[in-house]
Enzyme design. Structure first.
Site: not given
Length: 307
Positions: A100, A135, A167, A200, A222
């Site tokens: 597994r 992410k 950002k 950004e 963006d």
């Protein structure tokens, strides 16, 4: 694997087995004789790109070095239902306890590699490169980014430490685009850091501020529409610090001839349906968070093999 060494990987594997086995696999211990030996093979049940084979080697070796493996396929192989990746021979108890954990990693890595391959193929011929993001699953980032690379796309920064990406929140808290870039440049100078700086931007005013301040390696557009992206790419190329460029020139050729070339990345709200549209706008990169947070695991099984 390019980012993770054996010591670090073994630490992860130990954690995976502690989570799964705890104080013992009581199902196998109660039903399988200690000296029973056998073979299991990894069978593909999906079409896609295989990834995690190298990790499987470490998992098997870590748990029971006496297990013997017959390898048929490598990372990056194109696979289809019925393909056999490898067979493992040895103690049945070990085979069942490895199963597994090994499958969990390989299914996820293969799913990411398959999606990365699909997205990179969708922009073929445009000169655009698909990138991943941060992410990722906590604790599995390095393996997930390795899977992206195996699939043919590329890695963005690995974490907060290997690139400066200013950002929207950084810009807002720093007092604006120019102020954020200026502080980043001063920080690198003061700390002796040779880090790429990316900014950004959300509109033309922020593009102008970035170009006027200078010193950025990449501009991220963006949540721009395809039309706005095309306009922004033209504008950045024409107003770059290295001077105007004839848009009829191929961007890759111009990049080679200009050391101060500013890379352009698209991000935000880009789907499989619009991916090619953005790539054809002339951007160098498109970053896709979905590669590591919305992939579908590749189906595979680790089944008993009688030979």
């Amino acid at each position: 694997m390019i980012y993770i060494d054996k010591k670090e990987l073994n630490s992860l594997i130990a954690q995976w087995f502690r989570e799964d086995i705890g104080d013992g696999d009581h199902t196998s211990l109660s039903s399988i004789p200690e000296d029973a030996e056998g073979c299991q093979q990894l069978i593909l049940k999906d079409t896609g790109i295989l990834a995690g084979v190298e990790v499987a080697k470490y998992v098997i070796e870590y748990f029971d070095p006496s297990l013997r493996v017959e390898w048929f396929l490598k990372d990056g192989a194109s696979v289809k239902p019925g393909d056999i990746a490898f067979r493992v021979y040895g103690k049945v108890r070990s085979l069942l306890q490895v199963e597994r954990t090994m499958l969990n990693i390989m299914q996820r890595m293969s799913g990411i590699a398959t999606m990365a391959h699909h997205y990179q193929e969708m922009v073929a011929g445009t000169g655009c490169t698909i990138l991943d993001t941060r992410k990722t699953t906590p604790g599995l980032r390095l393996l997930e980014k390795e899977a992206v690379r195996i699939g043919g796309a590329h890695n963005h920064r690995i974490g907060l430490f290997d690139m400066i990406l200013l950002k929207d929140n950084h810009v807002d808290f720093a007092g604006g685009t120019a102020a954020a870039i200026h502080r980043a440049k001063e920080y690198c100078k003061a700390k002796g850091k040779d880090l790429k700086i990316e900014i950004e931007v959300r509109n033309r005013a922020e593009i102008d501020a970035a170009l006027q301040e200078g010193g950025v390696d990449r501009i991220m557009l963006d949540n721009f529409t395809p039309e706005a992206t095309r306009e922004a790419v033209h504008y950045i190329r024409e107003h770059s610090p290295k001077g105007q460029v004839n848009w009829d020139d191929l961007v890759p050729n111009w990049k080679k001839a200009n050391p101060g070339y500013i890379e352009i990345e698209s991000s935000g709200g880009i789907t499989a349906d619009t991916l090619r549209q953005y790539a054809e706008c002339g951007v160098d990169f498109i970053s896709v968070g979905a590669l590591t947070h919305s992939f579908k695991c590749l189906d595979m099984s680790f089944k008993a093999y009688k030979g």
